[in-house]
Design a protein around this motif. Sequence first.
Motif, PDB file in Angstrom:
ATOM      1  N   LEU A 130       0.818  -1.210   0.000  1.00  0.00           N
ATOM      2  CA  LEU A 130       0.000   0.000   0.000  1.00  0.00           C
ATOM      3  C   LEU A 130       0.854   1.262   0.000  1.00  0.00           C
ATOM      4  CD1 LEU A 130      -2.862  -0.969   2.490  1.00  0.00           C
ATOM      5  CD2 LEU A 130      -2.758  -1.255   0.001  1.00  0.00           C
ATOM      6  N   SER A 131       2.152   1.126   0.253  1.00  0.00           N
ATOM      7  CA  SER A 131       3.058   2.278   0.202  1.00  0.00           C
ATOM      8  C   SER A 131       3.768   2.397  -1.142  1.00  0.00           C
ATOM      9  CB  SER A 131       4.103   2.178   1.317  1.00  0.00           C
ATOM     10  OG  SER A 131       4.902   1.015   1.156  1.00  0.00           O
ATOM     11  N   THR A 132       3.444   1.512  -2.073  1.00  0.00           N
ATOM     12  CA  THR A 132       4.064   1.542  -3.400  1.00  0.00           C
ATOM     13  C   THR A 132       3.763   2.869  -4.099  1.00  0.00           C
ATOM     14  OG1 THR A 132       4.016  -0.860  -3.698  1.00  0.00           O
ATOM     15  CG2 THR A 132       4.014   0.489  -5.697  1.00  0.00           C
ATOM     16  N   GLN A 133       4.785   3.461  -4.697  1.00  0.00           N
ATOM     17  CA  GLN A 133       4.651   4.746  -5.375  1.00  0.00           C
ATOM     18  C   GLN A 133       4.406   4.609  -6.869  1.00  0.00           C
ATOM     19  OE1 GLN A 133       4.659   7.755  -3.619  1.00  0.00           O
ATOM     20  NE2 GLN A 133       4.608   6.322  -1.900  1.00  0.00           N
ATOM     21  N   GLU A 134       4.807   3.483  -7.441  1.00  0.00           N
ATOM     22  CA  GLU A 134       4.627   3.283  -8.885  1.00  0.00           C
ATOM     23  C   GLU A 134       4.241   1.835  -9.152  1.00  0.00           C
ATOM     24  OE1 GLU A 134       8.124   4.346 -10.989  1.00  0.00           O
ATOM     25  OE2 GLU A 134       7.946   6.494 -10.605  1.00  0.00           O
ATOM     26  N   LEU A 135       3.306   1.656 -10.068  1.00  0.00           N
ATOM     27  CA  LEU A 135       2.912   0.319 -10.509  1.00  0.00           C
ATOM     28  C   LEU A 135       2.634   0.415 -12.009  1.00  0.00           C
ATOM     29  CD1 LEU A 135       2.575  -2.441  -9.207  1.00  0.00           C
ATOM     30  CD2 LEU A 135       0.143  -1.958  -8.898  1.00  0.00           C
ATOM     31  N   PRO A 136       3.705   0.361 -12.824  1.00  0.00           N
ATOM     32  CA  PRO A 136       3.570   0.610 -14.259  1.00  0.00           C
ATOM     33  C   PRO A 136       2.556  -0.292 -14.953  1.00  0.00           C
ATOM     34  CG  PRO A 136       5.884   0.545 -13.592  1.00  0.00           C
ATOM     35  CD  PRO A 136       5.097   0.084 -12.419  1.00  0.00           C
ATOM     36  N   GLU A 137       2.321  -1.485 -14.380  1.00  0.00           N
ATOM     37  CA  GLU A 137       1.400  -2.425 -15.011  1.00  0.00           C
ATOM     38  C   GLU A 137      -0.021  -1.872 -15.118  1.00  0.00           C
ATOM     39  OE1 GLU A 137       4.969  -4.425 -13.834  1.00  0.00           O
ATOM     40  OE2 GLU A 137       3.607  -3.109 -12.733  1.00  0.00           O
ATOM     41  N   LEU A 138      -0.345  -0.904 -14.283  1.00  0.00           N
ATOM     42  CA  LEU A 138      -1.679  -0.300 -14.356  1.00  0.00           C
ATOM     43  C   LEU A 138      -1.815   0.605 -15.569  1.00  0.00           C
ATOM     44  CD1 LEU A 138      -2.282   0.685 -10.615  1.00  0.00           C
ATOM     45  CD2 LEU A 138      -2.909  -1.433 -11.783  1.00  0.00           C
ATOM     46  N   GLY A 139      -0.673   1.086 -16.080  1.00  0.00           N
ATOM     47  CA  GLY A 139      -0.706   1.986 -17.227  1.00  0.00           C
ATOM     48  C   GLY A 139      -1.497   3.228 -16.917  1.00  0.00           C
ATOM     49  N   ASP A 140      -2.248   3.704 -17.910  1.00  0.00           N
ATOM     50  CA  ASP A 140      -3.083   4.889 -17.703  1.00  0.00           C
ATOM     51  C   ASP A 140      -4.554   4.512 -17.558  1.00  0.00           C
ATOM     52  OD1 ASP A 140      -3.567   4.037 -20.262  1.00  0.00           O
ATOM     53  OD2 ASP A 140      -3.069   5.932 -21.248  1.00  0.00           O
ATOM     54  N   ARG A 141      -4.780   3.235 -17.190  1.00  0.00           N
ATOM     55  CA  ARG A 141      -6.162   2.768 -17.081  1.00  0.00           C
ATOM     56  C   ARG A 141      -6.849   3.222 -15.796  1.00  0.00           C
ATOM     57  NH1 ARG A 141      -4.611  -3.336 -18.920  1.00  0.00           N
ATOM     58  NH2 ARG A 141      -2.942  -2.884 -17.424  1.00  0.00           N
ATOM     59  N   LEU A 142      -6.076   3.513 -14.766  1.00  0.00           N
ATOM     60  CA  LEU A 142      -6.639   4.032 -13.527  1.00  0.00           C
ATOM     61  C   LEU A 142      -5.532   4.638 -12.691  1.00  0.00           C
ATOM     62  CD1 LEU A 142      -7.311   1.315 -10.845  1.00  0.00           C
ATOM     63  CD2 LEU A 142      -6.029   0.831 -12.901  1.00  0.00           C
ATOM     64  N   GLN A 143      -5.927   5.425 -11.691  1.00  0.00           N
ATOM     65  CA  GLN A 143      -4.967   6.053 -10.800  1.00  0.00           C
ATOM     66  C   GLN A 143      -4.492   5.060  -9.753  1.00  0.00           C
ATOM     67  OE1 GLN A 143      -3.782   9.226 -11.101  1.00  0.00           O
ATOM     68  NE2 GLN A 143      -4.965   9.344 -13.004  1.00  0.00           N
ATOM     69  N   LEU A 144      -3.209   5.122  -9.425  1.00  0.00           N
ATOM     70  CA  LEU A 144      -2.637   4.202  -8.449  1.00  0.00           C
ATOM     71  C   LEU A 144      -3.331   4.325  -7.096  1.00  0.00           C
ATOM     72  CD1 LEU A 144      -0.490   2.158  -7.524  1.00  0.00           C
ATOM     73  CD2 LEU A 144       1.060   4.079  -7.126  1.00  0.00           C
ATOM     74  N   ASN A 145      -3.599   5.559  -6.652  1.00  0.00           N
ATOM     75  CA  ASN A 145      -4.225   5.748  -5.344  1.00  0.00           C
ATOM     76  C   ASN A 145      -5.594   5.087  -5.274  1.00  0.00           C
ATOM     77  OD1 ASN A 145      -2.060   7.167  -4.345  1.00  0.00           O
ATOM     78  ND2 ASN A 145      -2.912   9.170  -4.808  1.00  0.00           N
ATOM     79  N   GLN A 146      -6.356   5.184  -6.344  1.00  0.00           N
ATOM     80  CA  GLN A 146      -7.671   4.538  -6.382  1.00  0.00           C
ATOM     81  C   GLN A 146      -7.518   3.019  -6.267  1.00  0.00           C
ATOM     82  OE1 GLN A 146      -9.713   4.787 -10.136  1.00  0.00           O
ATOM     83  NE2 GLN A 146     -11.714   4.224  -9.278  1.00  0.00           N
ATOM     84  N   PHE A 147      -6.565   2.466  -6.993  1.00  0.00           N
ATOM     85  CA  PHE A 147      -6.334   1.025  -6.966  1.00  0.00           C
ATOM     86  C   PHE A 147      -5.931   0.565  -5.568  1.00  0.00           C
ATOM     87  CE2 PHE A 147      -3.303  -2.527  -7.399  1.00  0.00           C
ATOM     88  CZ  PHE A 147      -4.146  -3.474  -7.960  1.00  0.00           C
ATOM     89  N   LEU A 148      -5.021   1.299  -4.923  1.00  0.00           N
ATOM     90  CA  LEU A 148      -4.542   0.899  -3.598  1.00  0.00           C
ATOM     91  C   LEU A 148      -5.646   1.002  -2.551  1.00  0.00           C
ATOM     92  CD1 LEU A 148      -0.968   2.506  -3.565  1.00  0.00           C
ATOM     93  CD2 LEU A 148      -1.591   0.113  -3.982  1.00  0.00           C
ATOM     94  N   ARG A 149      -6.549   1.970  -2.693  1.00  0.00           N
ATOM     95  CA  ARG A 149      -7.671   2.068  -1.755  1.00  0.00           C
ATOM     96  C   ARG A 149      -8.562   0.834  -1.849  1.00  0.00           C
ATOM     97  NH1 ARG A 149      -7.908   7.514  -3.402  1.00  0.00           N
ATOM     98  NH2 ARG A 149      -9.640   7.042  -4.821  1.00  0.00           N
ATOM     99  N   ILE A 150      -8.794   0.363  -3.056  1.00  0.00           N
ATOM    100  CA  ILE A 150      -9.631  -0.830  -3.234  1.00  0.00           C
ATOM    101  C   ILE A 150      -8.932  -2.058  -2.663  1.00  0.00           C
ATOM    102  CG2 ILE A 150     -10.763  -2.300  -4.927  1.00  0.00           C
ATOM    103  CD1 ILE A 150     -11.993   0.503  -4.570  1.00  0.00           C
ATOM    104  N   VAL A 151      -7.626  -2.173  -2.918  1.00  0.00           N
ATOM    105  CA  VAL A 151      -6.859  -3.308  -2.398  1.00  0.00           C
ATOM    106  C   VAL A 151      -6.884  -3.311  -0.875  1.00  0.00           C
ATOM    107  CG1 VAL A 151      -4.526  -4.274  -2.180  1.00  0.00           C
ATOM    108  CG2 VAL A 151      -5.356  -3.516  -4.418  1.00  0.00           C
ATOM    109  N   ALA A 152      -6.747  -2.134  -0.266  1.00  0.00           N
ATOM    110  CA  ALA A 152      -6.728  -2.039   1.195  1.00  0.00           C
ATOM    111  C   ALA A 152      -8.012  -2.567   1.815  1.00  0.00           C
ATOM    112  CB  ALA A 152      -6.494  -0.589   1.613  1.00  0.00           C
ATOM    113  N   ASN A 153      -9.134  -2.444   1.100  1.00  0.00           N
ATOM    114  CA  ASN A 153     -10.434  -2.862   1.633  1.00  0.00           C
ATOM    115  C   ASN A 153     -10.872  -4.236   1.155  1.00  0.00           C
ATOM    116  OD1 ASN A 153     -10.954  -0.436   3.109  1.00  0.00           O
ATOM    117  ND2 ASN A 153     -11.406   0.598   1.177  1.00  0.00           N
ATOM    118  N   THR A 154      -9.949  -4.950   0.486  1.00  0.00           N
ATOM    119  CA  THR A 154     -10.281  -6.286  -0.026  1.00  0.00           C
ATOM    120  C   THR A 154      -9.501  -7.342   0.759  1.00  0.00           C
ATOM    121  OG1 THR A 154     -10.622  -5.369  -2.246  1.00  0.00           O
ATOM    122  CG2 THR A 154     -10.346  -7.761  -2.069  1.00  0.00           C
TER     123      THR A 154
END
Length: 476
Positions: free
Chosen positions: A375-399
């Motif tokens: 959840l402290s990761t600053q970059e995740l290139p695999e996401l590309g420009d399909r979504l924002q990293l912060n949005q993705f990490l918020r969902i992961v935190a609650n899953t």
Amino acid sequence: RNPNIKNQDLEEQIYLRLMLTKNADALGIYVTDEAAAASADGMLRSLGRNGQSVPIQAFVKQVLQPEGLTAADFERFSRDDVAIQQLIQTLGLSGALVTPQEAAAAYQREHQEVSAQVVFLSASNFVSQVAVTPAIIGQFYTNYLAQYRLPDRVQVNYVEFNLTNFLAQSRAEWAKTNLDENVNATFQQYGMGEFPDAKTPDEAKAKIREGLIRQRALLLDARTQANEFANAIFNLNPLRADNLATVAKQKGLTVHLTAPFASQYGPEEFFAGGAFTKAAFALTSEDPFAGPILGSTSIYVIALAKQLPSRIPPLDEIRDRVTQDYRMVQAMMLAQRTGTNFAPALAAQLMTGHTFASACIAAGLQPEVLPPFSLSTQELPELGDRLQLNQFLRIVANTPAGHASPFVETEDGGFVVFVQSRKPVDVTTLNADLPQFTARLRSARESEVFNQWIQVEANRQFRDIPAFQKQAVGAR
């Protein structure tokens, strides 16, 4: 005053500062002369170079006096600043009450390694499924007519004086002077800090040397020729827009024509800057010329070519664009409908022993395995420009581990993430990082508590102030 700060924002800051100093005084916060002096010195040091303070006399003369302020005003400001910092620490004290166990748990949560898979439902993957007919496109165009309105635009002819055409001349002129002395003086003034890409003083000096050459080429040599060209145009009578082409032909210069552009964008062929665009929209048939106009690498002289008032293009003129827009809107709806239906079916299959990958493939979707992250990761290139990293990490935190998230809509369509596992942080790493992490956590909690307090107080004390009434309406 910073010209980029809006009047309303400045007014809000003034009211907030007055409120904070009043509350600090009410709590009896006392600022010693030594603390006030240290605060003032810190401000002056932040304005200096290489950690050196700006002399107070120079600061008063160059910064304060033009604004009608004095050294006494600066002293009061510094004293109030210290009082406000003490107020922040006092009011945020409860946020600093973080136990070692709580900090350790927070560290684990933010830094534990996550293994996950994700499936993206991108609108672009559904475009081929969208059926198109002339009637559908016509109806879509009618429904979204306002979206296709073109703003007021302008088209200009221009002659460009690019600095690259004057570099040789600039180098020759600099060769007649002591260029190295100027380079060394500039380096002494700014140091390495102004040239982060330079690894050595010699590299920094090389950048300074090239900068001085380019600066002279643009601001002296190119500007001189541009001035001569502009003067020749303005000396022609009668004053007509096509005089630009006439003089350019005489001097062997090339005239370019921009595509029509709006005031909020500027020319699409090059980055012209705000001055170019503002000057272009000020042109009239009676006053058709402007320039020389300074850009970042060029100087321009422009003439009005055409003014294009706002209009809505007919469908036949923009049919391809409207068709593409319709396809993307419908593809987005298909992607999100598919994702919404897939998520509950996926949850049911996971409960009966199916894997995330098999459930995706059975639904005709392509799962992706992500590299380990936290959840402290600053970059995740695999996401590309399909979504924002912060949005993705918020969902992961609650899953929870072993579960999939709901379908989450994005500007690209949406996604579902499956959290396979979470690997605890190594104890040695945790113990080494925990003191610094705890300090940051306490500071963040202090700020959070203080911000909550200031929001409540501002809404209570300033409910009759117009600037804050607008802010409150926006918040609601």
